[in-house]
Design an enzyme around this catalytic site. Structure first.
Site, PDB file in Angstrom:
ATOM      1  N   HIS A 194       0.819  -1.213   0.000  1.00  0.00           N
ATOM      2  CA  HIS A 194       0.000   0.000   0.000  1.00  0.00           C
ATOM      3  C   HIS A 194       0.848   1.256   0.000  1.00  0.00           C
ATOM      4  O   HIS A 194       0.450   2.292  -0.504  1.00  0.00           O
ATOM      5  CB  HIS A 194      -0.996  -0.036   1.161  1.00  0.00           C
ATOM      6  CG  HIS A 194      -2.111  -0.977   0.880  1.00  0.00           C
ATOM      7  ND1 HIS A 194      -2.166  -2.232   1.414  1.00  0.00           N
ATOM      8  CD2 HIS A 194      -3.164  -0.865   0.044  1.00  0.00           C
ATOM      9  CE1 HIS A 194      -3.236  -2.850   0.940  1.00  0.00           C
ATOM     10  NE2 HIS A 194      -3.861  -2.044   0.115  1.00  0.00           N
ATOM     11  N   GLU A 435     -10.971 -10.577  -4.850  1.00  0.00           N
ATOM     12  CA  GLU A 435      -9.536 -10.469  -4.589  1.00  0.00           C
ATOM     13  C   GLU A 435      -9.000 -11.658  -3.790  1.00  0.00           C
ATOM     14  O   GLU A 435      -7.857 -11.679  -3.371  1.00  0.00           O
ATOM     15  CB  GLU A 435      -9.170  -9.139  -3.930  1.00  0.00           C
ATOM     16  CG  GLU A 435     -10.057  -8.697  -2.807  1.00  0.00           C
ATOM     17  CD  GLU A 435      -9.701  -7.296  -2.288  1.00  0.00           C
ATOM     18  OE1 GLU A 435      -8.738  -6.679  -2.751  1.00  0.00           O
ATOM     19  OE2 GLU A 435     -10.422  -6.839  -1.389  1.00  0.00           O
ATOM     20  N   ASP A 459      -4.419  -8.077  -4.479  1.00  0.00           N
ATOM     21  CA  ASP A 459      -4.609  -9.137  -3.490  1.00  0.00           C
ATOM     22  C   ASP A 459      -4.856 -10.482  -4.149  1.00  0.00           C
ATOM     23  O   ASP A 459      -4.451 -11.513  -3.620  1.00  0.00           O
ATOM     24  CB  ASP A 459      -5.772  -8.784  -2.545  1.00  0.00           C
ATOM     25  CG  ASP A 459      -5.309  -7.821  -1.468  1.00  0.00           C
ATOM     26  OD1 ASP A 459      -4.259  -8.090  -0.869  1.00  0.00           O
ATOM     27  OD2 ASP A 459      -5.974  -6.800  -1.255  1.00  0.00           O
ATOM     28  N   CYS A 506      -9.611  -3.132 -10.668  1.00  0.00           N
ATOM     29  CA  CYS A 506      -9.141  -1.918  -9.985  1.00  0.00           C
ATOM     30  C   CYS A 506      -7.779  -2.134  -9.324  1.00  0.00           C
ATOM     31  O   CYS A 506      -7.280  -1.250  -8.641  1.00  0.00           O
ATOM     32  CB  CYS A 506     -10.162  -1.431  -8.966  1.00  0.00           C
ATOM     33  SG  CYS A 506     -10.444  -2.606  -7.639  1.00  0.00           S
TER      34      CYS A 506
HETATM   35  C1  PEP Z   1      -6.428  -4.914  -4.851  1.00  0.00           C
HETATM   36  O1  PEP Z   1      -6.225  -5.730  -3.953  1.00  0.00           O
HETATM   37  O2  PEP Z   1      -6.121  -5.115  -6.057  1.00  0.00           O
HETATM   38  C2  PEP Z   1      -7.056  -3.618  -4.547  1.00  0.00           C
HETATM   39  C3  PEP Z   1      -7.432  -2.809  -5.499  1.00  0.00           C
HETATM   40  O3  PEP Z   1      -7.199  -3.282  -3.240  1.00  0.00           O
HETATM   41  P1  PEP Z   1      -5.972  -2.814  -2.323  1.00  0.00           P
HETATM   42  O4  PEP Z   1      -4.770  -2.631  -3.228  1.00  0.00           O
HETATM   43  O5  PEP Z   1      -6.364  -1.552  -1.654  1.00  0.00           O
HETATM   44  O6  PEP Z   1      -5.798  -3.954  -1.393  1.00  0.00           O
HETATM   45 MG    MG Z   2      -7.156  -5.418  -2.025  1.00  0.00          MG
END
Ligand code: PEP
Ligand code: MG
Length: 574
Positions: A194, A435, A459, A506
């Site tokens: 993150h 995910e 994820d 996403c």
């Molecule tokens: C992902 O896991 O691809 C996602 C978009 O959520 P995050 O990166 O915030 O875990």
């Molecule tokens: Mg995620």
């Protein structure tokens, strides 16, 4: 002397600036003897630090309780407060100062090791894990003794910026540094951690996984961060600085050329319109949405609203934030993900206490375990839904029951609002993130209960390949092109489309031009990415020919030899 180090490029661009070293309190501890005449002052320094941390924890406790009276967070804080009062830790460290004339930090670390060893011997796994709390309490104490090391220098006169150099940075640290820095480099971290995502969102060039960079550098050394190639050049020669200044200018020129695509519709050569949405972490990112003319917000990571602060925002504060995002979207859709707390995203000042947090109480699991926090967020979101085109999305779903429970809470929130005569959108769509491999493999139960899906590839890759997305030592194994990952993504897209359920991606794959053609070839029509990536991805879409891409991708998906998959993906470029 100039030298170059290689790491993982996680956020593109070039930064040139001076090193600002961020301390990791426990790695910073010096060992020295206190002269007898200074002993009293050292003990006072120690007592003041204990008092400071006591006050810090008390303040945290108050804010955690305000959010939810019986939550786990409060329990962890209480545990740390107890440790602070435990003579085995604090009194014994004090005695070490008195008897051995150790400096306060060293006395604490020494005593911490004794206590941690005692915890290690405990059979009960839960109690054994509490050693992490001992370490965190001592870390707080050491930080209090060392003062605030995170203070950033003022802007330099020569116009060069500041490059943050750290062992590791939490997403909260990264957010805290925004607006102040040219780039950052860290010893550890993965490309979809993150922290890396926050850096990309903020458009800050960054490299992670440089292993011992924090120890190799001195404060104020000049550094070039090449976030595109993953190279950091320390103490560069004049000629190298000049070369990089030219490159930086060329990149800026390229960016300004891309700006011409702002108002061009994202459509393939055959005229298939592709939706390009933005990932945001707060209202501040909405300016970029306007700049790139994104089709809306595909992922609003709402947890970023408070991970860099000590108190949870109440319903009204959340409502105002959601409303301001919806207003700024001016009728375009906004997809707010409910809090994805846990794993590397913890509340400020609240320690991680789970042995395996990525598989623990994260995302929807955390929200359901803290129904008061969840209900507050759902009420705020529903209230905001009256002002525009808002839909909500649930992260990390694996069980049908998690959707059922969430839908029940949404219904409860709606009932409350109806009774209070507060307006909201009765038909606010509720979607879910795919995910976890379980969700991709048992998609039917999600499709039946939800209004849309979004694939979180970050994820999905982590959980499919059992590779910690934030750990650079297994970074090599984190492979978006692994045949298992490709099968799960394309299977999800196709199953959702057959069921006529909207589906987007996403995760970071959506914003990486290396995968644009592949995702288009799988049939994907909706991409969500950090806004800084939208125009470049649009450029690739404008050149894409679906009539060619789809059959090529179908053939590629039958391959299971990594080298051949890679080759076939490269060949999609034509
Ligand atoms: C992902 O896991 O691809 C996602 C978009 O959520 P995050 O990166 O915030 O875990
Ligand atoms: Mg995620």
């Amino acid at each position: 002397m100039s030298f170059t180090v290689h790491g993982l490029p996680v956020s593109q661009g070039i930064a040139i600036g001076y090193a600002h070293l961020v301390s990791h309190a426990l790695l910073e501890v010096n060992h020295y003897q206190i002269a007898a005449r200074h002993l009293k002052a050292e003990l006072e320094r120690f007592d003041t630090a204990v008092e400071t941390v006591e006050n810090e924890l008390l303040a945290l406790r108050v804010s955690a309780t305000a959010a939810s009276p019986h939550n786990e967070v409060s329990a962890f804080i209480d545990l740390q407060r107890m440790m602070l009062q435990d003579p085995v830790l604090v009194e014994a460290a004090r005695e070490k100062i008195q008897e051995h004339h150790y400096n306060a930090e060293w006395a604490l670390v020494q005593q911490m090791e004794v206590v941690v060893e005692q915890f290690r011997q405990i059979e009960d796994p839960y109690l054994r894990e509490r050693q992490a709390d001992v370490v965190q309490v001592v870390e707080r104490l050491v930080k209090a003794l060392l003062g605030d090391p995170g203070h950033l220098p003022n802007r330099r006169k020569d116009g060069l910026g500041t490059v943050i150099v750290a062992h590791d940075l939490s997403p909260a640290d990264t957010i805290g540094f925004r607006n102040h820095i040219a780039g950052f480099i860290t010893d550890i971290g993965g490309s979809t951690s993150h922290t890396a995502i926050v850096a990309r969102n903020l458009g800050i060039p960054a490299i992670v996984g440089l292993r011992h960079i924090r120890d190799l550098l001195r404060a104020n050394e000049l550094i070039i961060v090449d976030g595109t190639r993953g190279i950091a050049i320390i103490d560069p020669d004049e000629s190298v600085i000049e070369e990089y200044m030219l490159r930086r200018a060329a990149l800026e020129l390229e960016r300004s050329k891309l700006k011409r695509l702002r108002d061009t519709q994202a459509a393939t050569l055959g005229g298939e319109v592709i939706q390009l949405l933005a990932n945001i972490s707060g209202p501040q990112d909405m300016i970029q949405i306007k700049e790139t003319n994104a089709d809306g917000v595909g992922l609003f990571r709402t947890e970023f609203l408070f991970i860099d602060r000590d108190t949870l925002p109440d319903e009204d504060e959340q409502y105002e934030i959601y409303r301001s995002v919806i207003k700024a979207a001016a009728g375009k859709p906004v997809t707010a993900r409910t809090f994805d707390i846990g794993a590397d995203k913890t509340l400020a000042g609240v320690p991680r206490n789970e042995p395996n947090p990525a598989l623990g109480l994260r995302a929807v699991r955390y929200s359901l375990a803290e129904p008061k926090i969840f209900l507050t967020q759902l009420r705020a979101l529903l209230r905001a839904s009256a002002h525009g085109n808002l839909q909500i999305m649930i992260p990390m779903l694996a069980h049908a029951d998690e959707i059922e429970q969430t839908l029940k809470l949404i219904e409860k929130a709606k009932e409350e609002l109806r009774e209070e005569k507060i307006k909201f959108n009765e038909h606010m769509p509720v979607g879910g993130m795919v995910e976890v491999p379980a969700a991709a493999l048992a998609l039917g139960m999600f499709i039946r209960r939800l209004d849309f899906l979004s694939i979180g590839t970050n994820d999905l890759i982590q959980y499919t390949l059992a590779v910690d997305r934030g750990n650079e030592s297994v970074g090599r194994l984190y492979d978006p092109l692994h045949p298992a990952v490709l099968k799960l993504i394309s299977g999800t897209v196709q199953t959702a489309q057959r069921a006529e359920l909207p589906v987007s991606v996403c995760g970071e794959m959506a914003g990486s031009s290396a995968y644009t053609l592949l995702l288009l070839g799988m049939g994907l029509k909706s991409f969500s990415m950090h806004p800084a990536r939208i125009l470049e991805i649009k450029q690739h879409i404008l050149r894409a020919d679906l009539a060619e891409l789809i059959p090529k991708t179908q053939r590629l998906l039958k391959l299971d030899e990594p080298a051949r998959i890679r080759e076939a993906v490269e060949k999609l470029e034509g």
